[in-house]
Design a protein around this motif. Sequence first.
Motif, PDB file in Angstrom:
ATOM      1  N   GLU A  44      23.069 -55.982  22.941  1.00  0.00           N
ATOM      2  CA  GLU A  44      24.419 -56.225  23.456  1.00  0.00           C
ATOM      3  C   GLU A  44      24.421 -56.218  24.989  1.00  0.00           C
ATOM      4  O   GLU A  44      25.080 -57.052  25.608  1.00  0.00           O
ATOM      5  CB  GLU A  44      25.383 -55.168  22.923  1.00  0.00           C
ATOM      6  N   ILE A  45      23.686 -55.295  25.579  1.00  0.00           N
ATOM      7  CA  ILE A  45      23.603 -55.228  27.042  1.00  0.00           C
ATOM      8  C   ILE A  45      22.905 -56.466  27.583  1.00  0.00           C
ATOM      9  O   ILE A  45      23.366 -57.079  28.549  1.00  0.00           O
ATOM     10  CB  ILE A  45      22.888 -53.934  27.490  1.00  0.00           C
ATOM     11  N   ARG A  46      21.806 -56.861  26.964  1.00  0.00           N
ATOM     12  CA  ARG A  46      21.074 -58.048  27.410  1.00  0.00           C
ATOM     13  C   ARG A  46      21.936 -59.301  27.303  1.00  0.00           C
ATOM     14  O   ARG A  46      21.860 -60.184  28.154  1.00  0.00           O
ATOM     15  CB  ARG A  46      19.799 -58.227  26.591  1.00  0.00           C
ATOM     16  N   ALA A  47      22.769 -59.376  26.272  1.00  0.00           N
ATOM     17  CA  ALA A  47      23.643 -60.538  26.101  1.00  0.00           C
ATOM     18  C   ALA A  47      24.627 -60.660  27.262  1.00  0.00           C
ATOM     19  O   ALA A  47      25.040 -61.769  27.611  1.00  0.00           O
ATOM     20  CB  ALA A  47      24.392 -60.436  24.775  1.00  0.00           C
ATOM     21  N   LEU A  48      25.002 -59.558  27.866  1.00  0.00           N
ATOM     22  CA  LEU A  48      25.892 -59.585  29.024  1.00  0.00           C
ATOM     23  C   LEU A  48      25.145 -59.854  30.322  1.00  0.00           C
ATOM     24  O   LEU A  48      25.622 -60.578  31.193  1.00  0.00           O
ATOM     25  CB  LEU A  48      26.632 -58.250  29.146  1.00  0.00           C
ATOM     26  N   VAL A  49      23.978 -59.269  30.462  1.00  0.00           N
ATOM     27  CA  VAL A  49      23.245 -59.303  31.731  1.00  0.00           C
ATOM     28  C   VAL A  49      22.494 -60.620  31.938  1.00  0.00           C
ATOM     29  O   VAL A  49      22.480 -61.151  33.053  1.00  0.00           O
ATOM     30  CB  VAL A  49      22.280 -58.104  31.826  1.00  0.00           C
TER      31      VAL A  49
ATOM     32  N   PRO B 257      23.007 -63.879  31.173  1.00  0.00           N
ATOM     33  CA  PRO B 257      23.728 -64.997  31.794  1.00  0.00           C
ATOM     34  C   PRO B 257      24.065 -64.733  33.262  1.00  0.00           C
ATOM     35  O   PRO B 257      24.039 -65.655  34.082  1.00  0.00           O
ATOM     36  CB  PRO B 257      25.007 -65.126  30.959  1.00  0.00           C
ATOM     37  N   ALA B 258      24.365 -63.488  33.595  1.00  0.00           N
ATOM     38  CA  ALA B 258      24.668 -63.149  34.989  1.00  0.00           C
ATOM     39  C   ALA B 258      23.444 -63.357  35.871  1.00  0.00           C
ATOM     40  O   ALA B 258      23.538 -63.917  36.971  1.00  0.00           O
ATOM     41  CB  ALA B 258      25.154 -61.707  35.090  1.00  0.00           C
TER      42      ALA B 258
ATOM     43  N   TRP C 159      21.981 -69.629  42.618  1.00  0.00           N
ATOM     44  CA  TRP C 159      22.554 -69.567  43.956  1.00  0.00           C
ATOM     45  C   TRP C 159      21.454 -69.752  44.984  1.00  0.00           C
ATOM     46  O   TRP C 159      20.570 -68.915  45.146  1.00  0.00           O
ATOM     47  CB  TRP C 159      23.278 -68.259  44.189  1.00  0.00           C
ATOM     48  N   ARG C 160      21.506 -70.833  45.705  1.00  0.00           N
ATOM     49  CA  ARG C 160      20.477 -71.174  46.682  1.00  0.00           C
ATOM     50  C   ARG C 160      20.325 -70.094  47.755  1.00  0.00           C
ATOM     51  O   ARG C 160      19.227 -69.785  48.190  1.00  0.00           O
ATOM     52  CB  ARG C 160      20.829 -72.513  47.331  1.00  0.00           C
ATOM     53  N   LEU C 161      21.446 -69.511  48.149  1.00  0.00           N
ATOM     54  CA  LEU C 161      21.435 -68.462  49.159  1.00  0.00           C
ATOM     55  C   LEU C 161      20.470 -67.341  48.784  1.00  0.00           C
ATOM     56  O   LEU C 161      19.721 -66.847  49.618  1.00  0.00           O
ATOM     57  CB  LEU C 161      22.852 -67.890  49.317  1.00  0.00           C
TER      58      LEU C 161
ATOM     59  N   GLN D 257      27.408 -58.630  46.003  1.00  0.00           N
ATOM     60  CA  GLN D 257      28.755 -58.173  45.669  1.00  0.00           C
ATOM     61  C   GLN D 257      29.813 -59.074  46.309  1.00  0.00           C
ATOM     62  O   GLN D 257      30.797 -59.448  45.670  1.00  0.00           O
ATOM     63  CB  GLN D 257      28.965 -56.730  46.108  1.00  0.00           C
ATOM     64  N   ALA D 258      29.617 -59.421  47.574  1.00  0.00           N
ATOM     65  CA  ALA D 258      30.577 -60.273  48.269  1.00  0.00           C
ATOM     66  C   ALA D 258      30.635 -61.665  47.660  1.00  0.00           C
ATOM     67  O   ALA D 258      31.717 -62.203  47.406  1.00  0.00           O
ATOM     68  CB  ALA D 258      30.216 -60.362  49.752  1.00  0.00           C
ATOM     69  N   VAL D 259      29.482 -62.251  47.399  1.00  0.00           N
ATOM     70  CA  VAL D 259      29.441 -63.605  46.827  1.00  0.00           C
ATOM     71  C   VAL D 259      30.016 -63.604  45.423  1.00  0.00           C
ATOM     72  O   VAL D 259      30.771 -64.508  45.050  1.00  0.00           O
ATOM     73  CB  VAL D 259      27.997 -64.155  46.848  1.00  0.00           C
ATOM     74  N   LEU D 260      29.698 -62.593  44.654  1.00  0.00           N
ATOM     75  CA  LEU D 260      30.232 -62.516  43.289  1.00  0.00           C
ATOM     76  C   LEU D 260      31.747 -62.364  43.301  1.00  0.00           C
ATOM     77  O   LEU D 260      32.445 -62.977  42.495  1.00  0.00           O
ATOM     78  CB  LEU D 260      29.588 -61.353  42.539  1.00  0.00           C
ATOM     79  N   THR D 261      32.278 -61.590  44.227  1.00  0.00           N
ATOM     80  CA  THR D 261      33.730 -61.448  44.346  1.00  0.00           C
ATOM     81  C   THR D 261      34.370 -62.796  44.641  1.00  0.00           C
ATOM     82  O   THR D 261      35.371 -63.173  44.012  1.00  0.00           O
ATOM     83  CB  THR D 261      34.081 -60.433  45.452  1.00  0.00           C
ATOM     84  N   LEU D 262      33.799 -63.532  45.575  1.00  0.00           N
ATOM     85  CA  LEU D 262      34.323 -64.867  45.881  1.00  0.00           C
ATOM     86  C   LEU D 262      34.206 -65.800  44.689  1.00  0.00           C
ATOM     87  O   LEU D 262      35.105 -66.565  44.380  1.00  0.00           O
ATOM     88  CB  LEU D 262      33.597 -65.453  47.092  1.00  0.00           C
ATOM     89  N   HIS D 263      33.083 -65.725  44.020  1.00  0.00           N
ATOM     90  CA  HIS D 263      32.827 -66.592  42.862  1.00  0.00           C
ATOM     91  C   HIS D 263      33.853 -66.339  41.749  1.00  0.00           C
ATOM     92  O   HIS D 263      34.331 -67.287  41.116  1.00  0.00           O
ATOM     93  CB  HIS D 263      31.409 -66.330  42.350  1.00  0.00           C
ATOM     94  N   LEU D 264      34.186 -65.083  41.528  1.00  0.00           N
ATOM     95  CA  LEU D 264      35.095 -64.746  40.440  1.00  0.00           C
ATOM     96  C   LEU D 264      36.562 -64.964  40.802  1.00  0.00           C
ATOM     97  O   LEU D 264      37.381 -65.153  39.906  1.00  0.00           O
ATOM     98  CB  LEU D 264      34.885 -63.289  40.023  1.00  0.00           C
ATOM     99  N   THR D 265      36.904 -64.944  42.082  1.00  0.00           N
ATOM    100  CA  THR D 265      38.305 -65.076  42.470  1.00  0.00           C
ATOM    101  C   THR D 265      38.706 -66.495  42.842  1.00  0.00           C
ATOM    102  O   THR D 265      39.884 -66.821  42.829  1.00  0.00           O
ATOM    103  CB  THR D 265      38.655 -64.141  43.648  1.00  0.00           C
ATOM    104  N   CYS D 266      37.757 -67.325  43.169  1.00  0.00           N
ATOM    105  CA  CYS D 266      38.074 -68.704  43.560  1.00  0.00           C
ATOM    106  C   CYS D 266      38.059 -69.606  42.325  1.00  0.00           C
ATOM    107  O   CYS D 266      37.107 -69.570  41.549  1.00  0.00           O
ATOM    108  CB  CYS D 266      37.054 -69.230  44.573  1.00  0.00           C
ATOM    109  N   PRO D 267      39.114 -70.417  42.164  1.00  0.00           N
ATOM    110  CA  PRO D 267      39.121 -71.335  41.017  1.00  0.00           C
ATOM    111  C   PRO D 267      38.066 -72.416  41.216  1.00  0.00           C
ATOM    112  O   PRO D 267      37.829 -72.878  42.321  1.00  0.00           O
ATOM    113  CB  PRO D 267      40.525 -71.938  41.033  1.00  0.00           C
ATOM    114  N   ASN D 268      37.442 -72.810  40.143  1.00  0.00           N
ATOM    115  CA  ASN D 268      36.395 -73.842  40.221  1.00  0.00           C
ATOM    116  C   ASN D 268      36.935 -75.181  39.844  1.00  0.00           C
ATOM    117  O   ASN D 268      37.603 -75.485  39.006  1.00  0.00           O
ATOM    118  CB  ASN D 268      35.211 -73.493  39.327  1.00  0.00           C
TER     119      ASN D 268
END
Length: 60
Positions: free
Chosen positions: A16-21, A23-24, A31-33, A49-60
């Motif tokens: 269950e943990i691997r199924a979550l981790v 894909p992340a 991410w090229r960066l 953390q900063a990039v992930l926050t932006l990734h999750l809050t910005c609509p795609n």
Amino acid sequence: MGEPLGQQTVNRSQAEIRALVEPAIATLKTWRLLRKHRCSTTRITSLVQAVLTLHLTCPN
């Protein structure tokens, strides 16, 4: 003969943990960066953390 019930529970929990981790991690690898960037583990943690926050809050 099958595995003991305790081991089955541990295996299920790990799956269950691997199924979550997994894909992340796959997303982070795209991410090229992060492929080109070299820095200390402390700085890269803050960067992720900063990039992930932006990734999750910005609509795609």
